[in-house]
Design an enzyme around this catalytic site. Structure first.
Site, PDB file in Angstrom:
ATOM      1  N   GLY A  11      62.612   3.519  38.789  1.00  0.00           N
ATOM      2  CA  GLY A  11      63.548   3.015  39.798  1.00  0.00           C
ATOM      3  C   GLY A  11      63.884   4.086  40.817  1.00  0.00           C
ATOM      4  O   GLY A  11      65.038   4.249  41.226  1.00  0.00           O
ATOM      5  N   ALA A  12      62.857   4.837  41.232  1.00  0.00           N
ATOM      6  CA  ALA A  12      63.078   6.045  42.031  1.00  0.00           C
ATOM      7  C   ALA A  12      63.064   5.790  43.537  1.00  0.00           C
ATOM      8  O   ALA A  12      63.183   6.724  44.319  1.00  0.00           O
ATOM      9  CB  ALA A  12      62.024   7.092  41.675  1.00  0.00           C
ATOM     10  N   VAL A  62      58.753  -2.122  34.505  1.00  0.00           N
ATOM     11  CA  VAL A  62      59.193  -1.608  33.197  1.00  0.00           C
ATOM     12  C   VAL A  62      59.343  -2.705  32.146  1.00  0.00           C
ATOM     13  O   VAL A  62      59.430  -2.412  30.953  1.00  0.00           O
ATOM     14  CB  VAL A  62      60.525  -0.821  33.302  1.00  0.00           C
ATOM     15  CG1 VAL A  62      60.349   0.426  34.155  1.00  0.00           C
ATOM     16  CG2 VAL A  62      61.659  -1.692  33.805  1.00  0.00           C
ATOM     17  N   ASN A  88      66.041   5.032  34.796  1.00  0.00           N
ATOM     18  CA  ASN A  88      67.025   4.678  35.806  1.00  0.00           C
ATOM     19  C   ASN A  88      66.865   3.248  36.323  1.00  0.00           C
ATOM     20  O   ASN A  88      67.820   2.682  36.850  1.00  0.00           O
ATOM     21  CB  ASN A  88      66.909   5.685  36.973  1.00  0.00           C
ATOM     22  CG  ASN A  88      67.698   5.256  38.182  1.00  0.00           C
ATOM     23  OD1 ASN A  88      68.910   5.350  38.199  1.00  0.00           O
ATOM     24  ND2 ASN A  88      67.012   4.735  39.198  1.00  0.00           N
ATOM     25  N   SER A 140      76.251   2.834  32.182  1.00  0.00           N
ATOM     26  CA  SER A 140      77.302   2.526  33.160  1.00  0.00           C
ATOM     27  C   SER A 140      78.626   2.457  32.414  1.00  0.00           C
ATOM     28  O   SER A 140      78.650   2.093  31.227  1.00  0.00           O
ATOM     29  CB  SER A 140      77.023   1.181  33.828  1.00  0.00           C
ATOM     30  OG  SER A 140      78.188   0.725  34.503  1.00  0.00           O
ATOM     31  N   TYR A 153      75.042  -7.571  32.608  1.00  0.00           N
ATOM     32  CA  TYR A 153      74.907  -6.146  32.934  1.00  0.00           C
ATOM     33  C   TYR A 153      75.626  -5.284  31.889  1.00  0.00           C
ATOM     34  O   TYR A 153      75.088  -4.279  31.411  1.00  0.00           O
ATOM     35  CB  TYR A 153      75.486  -5.911  34.326  1.00  0.00           C
ATOM     36  CG  TYR A 153      75.311  -4.515  34.859  1.00  0.00           C
ATOM     37  CD1 TYR A 153      74.086  -4.084  35.356  1.00  0.00           C
ATOM     38  CD2 TYR A 153      76.388  -3.626  34.882  1.00  0.00           C
ATOM     39  CE1 TYR A 153      73.938  -2.804  35.855  1.00  0.00           C
ATOM     40  CE2 TYR A 153      76.250  -2.340  35.378  1.00  0.00           C
ATOM     41  CZ  TYR A 153      75.015  -1.931  35.870  1.00  0.00           C
ATOM     42  OH  TYR A 153      74.871  -0.656  36.356  1.00  0.00           O
ATOM     43  N   SER A 156      73.701  -5.184  28.695  1.00  0.00           N
ATOM     44  CA  SER A 156      72.497  -4.350  28.807  1.00  0.00           C
ATOM     45  C   SER A 156      72.860  -2.869  28.753  1.00  0.00           C
ATOM     46  O   SER A 156      72.186  -2.073  28.093  1.00  0.00           O
ATOM     47  CB  SER A 156      71.725  -4.675  30.084  1.00  0.00           C
ATOM     48  OG  SER A 156      72.382  -4.158  31.229  1.00  0.00           O
TER      49      SER A 156
END
EC number: 1.1.1.100
Lengths: 245, 78
Positions: A11-12, A62, A88, A140, A153, A156
């Site tokens: 996720g760069a 991914v 990420n 997070s 979210y 996860s």
């Protein structure tokens, strides 16, 4: 501090992932950038080159575990080694539970949790052979606190935290450390778009009374990726301006 | 590949994976008790056998491979 080391970041293409790539590159690491579309990575790659480091770009979904395994084998063949993995890649599909579709649930769990599993599994074989490695997962504070409208979210990211601790225990004997960071509100296009009223309310909940920057997160990721955290594994560090203590 | 060749190769893999001397390895040696393997060593060993001999060893079969001879027999059978 990262001279001679290779870091893979998923996720760069932008945001926190981009900041992490640049931060590790400034520290001297060579960088492998992954995202779902390779051409999204041009800007991040440019920044890594400016820091004078080698950069490779890989297109990677991914959620496809077989493809992930193949990609990591390709990466290891190309770079010779993988010292650091930063999981990420992540998405949101917000909505109240009563209106949350199965697709929205599956999509978020697939990228955020299954993606972390697939990449960690793939890299663990490589790091086990090396007898060293550091894996940093981006969780997070929502994974700790929960948040209305983000059940998928939150689940996860909570999953990422307990995954981190389990894998840290499994891989510790091979000198592979696994840690997580839990960012709070980080400045992004999303927070820029908020109304002044909402922004103010959010800031009131943050003792340091500012939103974090992507580099606030990247600095802690670099710390966990490198030898300054050599005795830390299975840990979750909040980066929330004091919002979660 | 003959059984003797397979045995030789299995011994070589054990030496490189477990860090033991070849003369410490006996056919009846148990990976966990006699050769000091922990659970990750055993997984690594199975993966290495899969690579070197180009076979797939499903988990339920891997669980039954506890000694050096069992590993050799399994490869020979395949």
């Amino acid at each position: 501090m990262f001279e001679g080391k290779t870091a893979v970041i998923t996720g760069a293409a932008r945001g926190i992932g981009q900041a992490i790539a640049w931060n590790l590159a400034r520290g001297g690491a060579d960088i492998v950038l992954c995202d779902i579309k390779e051409d999204w990575l041009a800007e991040t790659a440019e920044g890594v080159k400016k820091a004078g480091r080698k950069v490779w770009c890989f297109e990677l979904n991914v959620t496809d575990a077989d493809a992930v395994q193949k990609a990591f084998n390709d990466i290891a063949d190309t770079t010779g080694r993988i010292d650091i993995l930063v999981n990420n890649a992540g998405i949101t599909r917000d909505g109240l539970l009563m209106r949350m579709s199965e697709e929205d649930w599956d999509a978020v769990l697939s990228v955020n949790l299954k993606g972390t599993f697939a990449c960690t599994k793939a890299v663990s074989r490589i790091m086990m052979k090396q007898r060293s490695g550091s894996i940093v997962n981006i969780a997070s504070i929502i994974g700790l606190m929960g948040n209305a409208g983000q059940a998928n979210y939150a689940a996860s990211k909570g999953g990422v935290i307990s995954f981190t601790k389990s894998v840290a225990k499994e891989l510790a004997s091979r000198n592979i450390r696994v840690n997580a960071v839990a960012p709070g509100f980080i400045s992004s296009k999303m927070t820029d778009a908020l109304s002044e009223d909402v922004r103010q309310k959010m800031l009131e909940a943050i003792p340091l009374s500012r939103f974090g920057s992507p580099d606030d997160v990247a600095d802690v990721v670099s710390f966990l990726a490198g030898d300054h955290s050599a005795y830390i594994t299975g840990e979750v560090i909040n980066i929330s301006g004091g919002m979660v203590m | 590949m003959t059984e003797a060749e397979i045995k030789d190769k299995v011994y070589d893999i054990i030496v490189s994976k477990m860090g033991v001397n070849k003369d410490q390895i006996k056919p009846e040696s148990k990976f966990s008790d006699d050769l000091g393997a922990d659970s990750l060593d055993t997984v690594e060993l199975i993966m290495e056998l899969e690579n070197e001999f180009d076979v797939q060893i499903p988990d339920e079969d891997a669980e039954k491979i506890g000694t050096v001879q069992q590993a050799i027999d399994y490869i020979v059978k395949k």
